[in-house]
Structures are given as structure tokens and as C-alpha cells.
Write an enzyme that holds these catalytic residues in place. Structure first.
Site, short mmCIF file in Angstrom:
data_model
loop_
_atom_site.label_atom_id
_atom_site.label_comp_id
_atom_site.label_asym_id
_atom_site.label_seq_id
_atom_site.Cartn_x
_atom_site.Cartn_y
_atom_site.Cartn_z
N CYS A 2 32.65 32.45 -35.72
CA CYS A 2 31.27 32.95 -35.58
C CYS A 2 30.30 31.84 -35.18
O CYS A 2 30.45 30.70 -35.59
CB CYS A 2 30.79 33.54 -36.89
SG CYS A 2 31.90 34.75 -37.60
N ARG A 27 33.57 29.27 -29.01
CA ARG A 27 34.16 29.27 -30.35
C ARG A 27 35.08 30.48 -30.57
O ARG A 27 35.86 30.49 -31.52
CB ARG A 27 33.05 29.29 -31.41
CG ARG A 27 32.18 28.06 -31.35
CD ARG A 27 30.88 28.28 -32.10
NE ARG A 27 31.07 28.27 -33.53
CZ ARG A 27 30.88 27.21 -34.31
NH1 ARG A 27 30.52 26.08 -33.78
NH2 ARG A 27 31.04 27.28 -35.61
N TRP A 75 33.38 36.65 -35.10
CA TRP A 75 34.84 36.66 -35.03
C TRP A 75 35.27 37.39 -36.30
O TRP A 75 35.10 36.88 -37.42
CB TRP A 75 35.37 35.23 -35.01
CG TRP A 75 36.83 35.12 -34.77
CD1 TRP A 75 37.48 35.16 -33.57
CD2 TRP A 75 37.85 34.94 -35.75
NE1 TRP A 75 38.84 35.02 -33.75
CE2 TRP A 75 39.09 34.88 -35.08
CE3 TRP A 75 37.84 34.82 -37.15
CZ2 TRP A 75 40.30 34.70 -35.74
CZ3 TRP A 75 39.04 34.64 -37.81
CH2 TRP A 75 40.26 34.58 -37.10
N ASN A 99 28.36 33.11 -41.11
CA ASN A 99 29.63 32.55 -40.66
C ASN A 99 30.38 32.16 -41.93
O ASN A 99 29.82 31.51 -42.80
CB ASN A 99 29.36 31.31 -39.80
CG ASN A 99 30.64 30.65 -39.31
OD1 ASN A 99 31.72 31.17 -39.50
ND2 ASN A 99 30.49 29.50 -38.68
N GLY A 100 31.64 32.57 -42.06
CA GLY A 100 32.42 32.21 -43.25
C GLY A 100 32.95 33.46 -43.94
O GLY A 100 32.94 34.55 -43.36
N GLU A 481 54.35 22.51 -28.98
CA GLU A 481 53.04 22.66 -28.35
C GLU A 481 53.15 23.56 -27.10
O GLU A 481 52.29 24.40 -26.85
CB GLU A 481 52.47 21.27 -28.01
CG GLU A 481 51.23 21.25 -27.13
CD GLU A 481 50.01 21.93 -27.71
OE1 GLU A 481 50.05 22.41 -28.86
OE2 GLU A 481 49.01 22.05 -26.98
N LYS A 485 51.14 27.00 -26.60
CA LYS A 485 50.27 27.28 -25.45
C LYS A 485 50.63 28.64 -24.85
O LYS A 485 49.77 29.43 -24.54
CB LYS A 485 50.40 26.21 -24.35
CG LYS A 485 49.78 24.87 -24.62
CD LYS A 485 48.28 24.82 -24.54
CE LYS A 485 47.59 25.16 -25.82
NZ LYS A 485 47.52 24.24 -26.89
N GLU A 488 49.62 31.55 -27.19
CA GLU A 488 48.16 31.67 -27.31
C GLU A 488 47.55 32.43 -26.15
O GLU A 488 46.70 33.29 -26.35
CB GLU A 488 47.50 30.28 -27.34
CG GLU A 488 47.54 29.58 -28.67
CD GLU A 488 46.91 28.18 -28.61
OE1 GLU A 488 46.19 27.84 -29.53
OE2 GLU A 488 47.15 27.44 -27.64
N HIS A 504 71.85 26.09 -35.32
CA HIS A 504 71.70 26.53 -36.70
C HIS A 504 70.87 27.81 -36.78
O HIS A 504 70.12 28.01 -37.74
CB HIS A 504 71.09 25.40 -37.54
CG HIS A 504 71.93 24.17 -37.53
ND1 HIS A 504 73.15 24.09 -38.15
CD2 HIS A 504 71.75 22.97 -36.91
CE1 HIS A 504 73.68 22.90 -37.94
NE2 HIS A 504 72.85 22.20 -37.19
N LYS A 604 38.04 29.12 -31.26
CA LYS A 604 38.13 27.70 -30.91
C LYS A 604 37.97 26.83 -32.15
O LYS A 604 38.67 25.84 -32.32
CB LYS A 604 37.02 27.38 -29.91
CG LYS A 604 37.00 25.93 -29.44
CD LYS A 604 38.14 25.68 -28.48
CE LYS A 604 38.26 24.24 -28.06
NZ LYS A 604 39.66 23.95 -27.69
C1 G6P Z 1 42.20 26.68 -33.43
C2 G6P Z 1 42.17 26.43 -31.94
C3 G6P Z 1 43.27 25.46 -31.56
C4 G6P Z 1 43.12 24.17 -32.34
C5 G6P Z 1 43.06 24.43 -33.85
C6 G6P Z 1 42.64 23.19 -34.62
O1 G6P Z 1 43.36 27.34 -33.78
O2 G6P Z 1 42.35 27.65 -31.25
O3 G6P Z 1 43.20 25.17 -30.18
O4 G6P Z 1 44.19 23.32 -32.06
O5 G6P Z 1 42.09 25.44 -34.14
O6 G6P Z 1 41.31 22.89 -34.26
P1 G6P Z 1 40.66 21.49 -34.39
O7 G6P Z 1 39.26 21.68 -33.90
O8 G6P Z 1 40.71 21.11 -35.85
O9 G6P Z 1 41.44 20.54 -33.56
#
Ligand code: G6P
Length: 609
Positions: A2, A27, A75, A99-100, A481, A485, A488, A504, A604
Site C-alpha cells: 500500500c 510498490r 494491496w 498501510n499494514g 533466482e 523470476k 513472478e 533425490h 515491490k
Molecule cells: C518483494 C519483491 C521482491 C523482493 C523482496 C524483498 O517480494 O517483489 O522483488 O526481492 O520483496 O524486498 P527487499 O526490498 O527487501 O529487497
């Protein structure tokens, strides 16, 4: 997550609120709304979905003319992402954006319902509007009402609260979630970060945890959680007033992937002396790695994978035991931490709730605190003893790319520094590794030359139900990673595995329908990785091999596609192998037509647990 904006201005505020909300879009959100004080009362306009929906609502509903108001991008946590659940919420005179998460909202809601309150939404946030309204109806002033309600709330929050009938009053509060005050000329503002406030002012005060603030156009009064008046510093934010744009790219993510040679170079320039080919942390370092007996790294998401790469570096070169944990696990598992340990958190935003909680846990347990952070004015930056900035610039795409490689840059330099200080690395090795790091930008650019081929490969991956990524050693986190990606932004199920762990369990998933992306740098583990590739190829998997080896003798295993990357020192392989996996995910998502920069359900900056 948010976003909050509040403006006590001198001009009509509706579109100013929307402009700030636009800057908070990165965000992640699923609905938005504003409330504007007018002579006839407060006008509230909300819409499900993107800001364009809210903009149409404002245009179609005779634009509000009032000069004070609040805005929000939501959000969803409690209650679906509908217009009805969008903020601001109201009760009587009270309009609130939040927010929260209010953790005790159920209990509070039951009490209010028993007293006859009627709720319009499924949110936890609406409870707070009702509680403040209830206190007002018992004769409390707005500030006393807010103070009494804050003491009853459990959980994390940032609020901006507007009171109908008083267009020169805005109350804000923060516990857990970030909130900043912007100081203007005859105007004052509230925002969930400096990026939202940047077009309004560069004079910002960051509230501390538990603080709340009463704003008028001419005054700012801050109180701590004991309701005592406090003064907090005013700082000049470096957040850019320019709206970050996509340049020639179709998406922010594409732009941010392409920016990596530059931003890795900028970050490197901060931490190495290229004339001497050695790392140089200047006067920054408040501790000596000889006195550090253990390193605890915590982070979330992509930043966690950067921490996992760093573990290999710190253990191999600095001979320092490292533990890496997901912050949401670490914060609750009561890890014993001995004196003399170093806690390192990694966070692009510097606001991730779990990472911040992990940092605070480490502080309580006597650890030195260091943070690798991209946003210098963030809460994590402010609460750490040592801040090692990444110079990625604003990262807007929800899926992190350039922040990750900048995190790797800082961590590689820190590992070399630790190794030199602990006497586990000689000068020649330092020179070799720093030399290799200095070549990362050039090699990354070479990888971009092959982007159209990666696009073709991505189209073949795009139809898959599952995709597996295999890697070993320092590139095992890159496999994870890569899988992250892909899931996501393309919503394809993907998993990253340590190649040696394949037999395994995960090998049972392999059939002709499953593409397997094999990350195979020409290092001491190369032959073992190729053997694992043969195991999956023999079972019909469509192998996508990413390698810097010139010739791969795969023993007859059929490789569907090979993505060649430049040969380089294996120390920098995570920097280089992560680029093709980023591009693979990006092009698969573009081909599938998903919302690359703001994928469904993701945020974000995750400021709730
Ligand atoms: C969210 C974002 C990711 C990010 C993660 C940690 O899940 O979508 O892209 O890696 O938060 O965020 P930070 O700001 O702590 O790196």
C-alpha cells in the site's frame, strides 16, 4: 504494497494526490482511492484496479476542488481487491488510509459491532475509522481520539487521517510501516516514502516507530508512543523529482535489466580502488572482521538469493562461517547469537517488514549490524550501524533485477575485504578478483548482444507447465533466482534446484514437457553439472544449457538450446549467469502477455509480514 499520500495544500488537491499515487505504483497495488475535503463535506472516490480507473472516476464525477486530502494505493490483505474495500475508509467525520495489518481487528470489530457499528467493508482498516469516530462522538478532540485509539491497536500500521469539517488538519501515525512528513511552503504532507513526496518537497522528516503527528498547513507537532512531544530531524531527500520513465524500453524491467552494466559499475566504483585493484571501504567500517566469529545474513525474496551467493564467497575466501536465513523464518526461530557476530541484512527497499524485524532481533542480541540497501533513507538504513549502499537507482519493476546484481557487487567487495583483513587472501588474489569484478559490465553488455536468441528460447519455454533450473555451488542460488523470476512474471511454475540434489526427488517430475535450464559455468564443478544435465536429457527433458564453455561434450545428451555467455573468471559467474535467466523470464512473460512490471498479487515493497 500500500502507498499513502496526504496533502494540506493551497491548490485543488485531487490530481496532486493522483500524481503522488502514480509515483507509488511501483510498490504494487490492486485498487486506489482519494478523499478530498470540500465545503460540503469530504468527497471520496475509489476504484478497483489500476490508477486509470480512479482517474476516470474523478473525471466522471465532477472533479473535487478541495485543497486538502488523502490518497491510497491498496494491496489487499483483509478483504478482496474491490472498490468497496478500497481506501479511504470512513466512519462519521473520519476518513482514513492505512498501510499494514491490524492484528487484533477481529476483537475490536466485534466490540464495535456489539455497540451498533455497521461496517461497509471486509478490511481490518475500517475498524480504526470507527474507533476514532466513536471517540469523537464521546467528545474527544481529533488528536485525543487518535492517541487513545493508537494505544489499543496491535500489529503494524501507517495512517493518514482526514476529518470532515476541518480542512486544515491531517493526522498521521506509524508503527512498523514507514511514514514520512513533507514540509512545504504553507503546505504540509504525509507520504509512505520520499518518492511520493519528491514533487511536493525535498524537506522530509521520517517518523520513528510509534510516532504520530498532527499537521496543519502551518504547523507540525510530533508525539512519541507515550504521547510526549518529540522533535525529529528534517532531512533533504535525494529522491528524484523526475518521474522515472521507461526510456526506449517497453517495460521498466527491461530497462532495469539493461541498466545493469552501468549500475554495477557505479556500485563497484564506491567500493574498489581500480587504480590499485583492491577493495576500499574507506573509513566506513566500524568493526574488524578478525573480531567477527560468525556472519548471519537475513533477507527476503531476491535479496535472500544474493545472501546465498555471498555465503559461498565469505566461506570460501574469508573462511568465515555464514548462516543465511529467510527473514520471516529467522525472526521467530529464536536463533542463539553469540557476542561478536555480524548481522547483515540485504534489502532493496530497506522497508521489508520481516527483514527489519530480523535486524531488530539481531540488535537485541548484541550483533554488529550491517545493511546492504538501495534506498538510503529507508528504515533499515536508519537502524543499521553500517550502511553499504547499492547504487542501482530507483527500481520500479516488481521483479528485482538490477538491485540484485548491485547487491552481489557490494557483497563480493565485502567478502574480499573480510578475507584480506582476516589474512585468508593474498594481495595477488585480491587483484585478480577485483580485476574480474571490473569486467562484469563489459561481459554483461556482450550477453545483451545475444538477447534476440534468448527471446527465441523464451518462446519455447513459455508454453510449459513447469520449468526446472539447475545449478551448483555459487550458481545454485542463481538457479533459484532464475526460477523465482520466471514464476513472478510469467506465472509458470518453476523451481531452482542444486543439480546434485536432482536425483533425490525432483527428477521424478522430468518428462518431455519439462524444460530444464542448466546453469553450467566452466568451473571446477562443470563436469558434474553436465552429468546432471545428461540425467535429465536422458529422460526426455528439453534442456536449455547456459554456459561459458566453448565445447560441451554432453555424451550424446540432446540439448534443445544453448545460450553462450562470455568466458570469464568463475568468481563473477553469478553476475553473468543471472542476466540470461532474467532475460529468459522477461521474454517468456512478454510473449505470454502478462503484466511484467506489476505482476498479479505481488508487491515491490512488502511492509507487512
Ligand atoms: C518483494 C519483491 C521482491 C523482493 C523482496 C524483498 O517480494 O517483489 O522483488 O526481492 O520483496 O524486498 P527487499 O526490498 O527487501 O529487497
Amino acid at each position: 504494497m500500500c502507498g499513502i499520500i496526504g496533502i494540506l495544500g493551497n491548490d485543488p488537491v485531487a490530481w496532486r494526490l493522483v500524481d503522488s499515487l502514480r509515483r507509488l505504483e511501483y510498490r504494487g497495488y490492486d485498487s486506489a482511492g482519494i478523499a478530498v475535503s470540500e465545503k460540503a463535506g469530504v468527497r471520496r472516490i475509489r476504484a478497483q484496479g489500476k490508477l486509470s480507473g480512479l482517474e476516470s472516476e474523478i473525471r466522471n464525477n465532477s472533479e473535487p476542488k478541495g485543497t486538502s486530502g488523502i490518497g491510497h494505493t491498496r494491496w489487499a490483505t483483509h478483504g478482496g481487491p474491490t472498490t468497496r474495500n478500497a481506501h479511504p475508509h470512513k466512519s462519521g467525520r473520519v476518513y482514513i488510509v492505512h498501510n499494514g495489518i491490524i492484528e487484533n481487528f477481529k476483537l475490536l470489530k466485534d466490540k464495535l459491532t456489539a455497540k451498533g457499528a455497521e461496517f461497509q467493508t471486509d478490511t481490518d482498516s475500517e475498524v480504526v475509522a470507527h474507533m476514532i469516530d466513536d471517540a469523537l462522538s464521546q467528545g474527544a478532540s481529533p488528536r485525543d481520539a487518535v492517541a487513545s485509539v493508537l494505544s489499543k491497536l496491535e500489529g503494524a500500521f501507517a495512517f493518514a487521517i482526514l476529518f470532515a469539517g476541518d480542512d486544515d488538519l491531517l493526522i498521521g501515525a506509524r508503527r512498523g510501516s514507514p511514514l514520512a512528513i513533507g514540509h512545504g511552503e504553507g503546505e504540509n504532507y504525509l507520504g509512505s516514502d520520499a518518492i511520493a513526496l519528491a514533487p511536493l518537497t525535498n524537506k522530509v522528516t521520517y517518523l520513528e516507530d510509534g510516532d504520530w503527528v498532527v499537521l496543519t498547513r502551518q504547523s507540525v507537532e510530533i508525539f512519541n508512543e507515550d504521547n510526549q512531544p518529540v522533535s525529529r530531524d528534517v532531512s533533504f531527500t535525494q529522491a528524484t523529482t523526475m518521474m522515472v520513465d521507461k526510456g526506449r524500453h517497453k517495460h521498466f524491467m527491461a530497462k532495469e535489466i539493461a541498466e545493469q552494466p552501468d549500475v554495477v559499475g557505479h556500485t563497484l566504483a564506491e567500493y574498489v580502488d581500480l587504480a590499485e585493484m583492491k577493495v576500499d571501504f574507506g573509513e566506513r567500517m566500524p568493526f574488524d572482521f578478525n573480531n567477527i566469529n560468525r556472519l548471519t545474513i537475513t533477507a527476503c525474496g531476491t535479496a535472500f538469493y544474493a545472501g546465498q551467493v555471498a555465503k559461498y564467497w565469505f566461506e570460501k575466501y574469508a573462511r568465515l562461517p555464514v548462516e543465511v536465513d529467510i527473514a520471516s523464518e529467522f525472526r521467530y526461530r529464536e536463533a542463539p547469537l553469540s557476542d561478536g557476530g555480524l548481522a547483515l541484512v540485504i534489502s532493496q527497499s530497506g522497508e521489508t517488514a520481516d527483514t527489519l524485524a530480523a535486524l531488530r532481533y539481531c540488535k537485541q542480541h548484541g550483533q554488529h549490524l550491517a545493511a546492504v540497501v538501495n534506498v538510503p533513507e529507508s528504515t533499515i538504513s536508519r537502524e543499521s550501524d553500517l550502511v553499504l549502499r547499492t547504487y542501482a537507482g530507483p527500481e520500479i519493476g516488481v521483479a528485482s533485477t538490477k538491485a540484485f546484481t548491485c547487491q552481489l557487487t557490494v557483497l563480493a567487495c565485502l567478502a574480499i575485504h573480510a578475507a584480506r583483513q582476516r589474512g585468508t587472501m593474498d594481495e595477488a588474489t585480491e587483484r585478480r578478483l577485483v580485476g574480474a569484478l571490473s569486467e562484469v559490465p563489459r561481459h554483461m553488455n556482450t550477453i545483451f548482444d545475444g538477447e534476440s536468441h534468448i527471446d527465441q528460447v523464451a518462446r519455447q519455454v513459455a508454453g510449459a507447465r513447469d520449468v526446472m533450473y539447475l545449478g551448483r555451488g555459487v550458481n545454485f542460488p542463481i538457479a533459484m533466482e532464475g526460477a523465482l523470476k520466471l514464476k513472478e512474471i510469467s506465472y509458470i511454475h518453476a523451481e531452482g534446484y542444486a543439480a546434485g540434489e536432482l536425483k533425490h526427488g525432483p527428477i521424478a517430475l522430468i518428462d518431455e514437457e519439462v524444460p530444464v535450464v542448466v546453469i553450467a559455468p566452466k568451473d571446477e564443478l562443470f563436469d558434474k553439472t553436465v552429468s546432471n544435465m545428461e540425467e535429465v536429457a536422458a529422460r526426455g527433458a528439453k534442456v536449455v544449457l547456459i554456459t561459458d564453455a566453448k565445447d560441451v561434450h554432453s555424451g550424446g545428451a540432446s540439448v534443445l538450446e544453448t545460450i553462450n555467455i562470455p568466458a570469464a573468471d568463475s568468481f563473477i559467474s553469478p553476475f553473468l549467469f543471472c542476466v540470461p535467466v532474467q532475460l529468459l523470464a522477461y521474454h517468456a512473460a512478454v510473449f505470454m502477455g502478462t503484466d511484467v512490471d506489476q505482476p498479479r498479487n505481488l508487491a515491490k515493497s512488502v511492509t507487512v509480514e
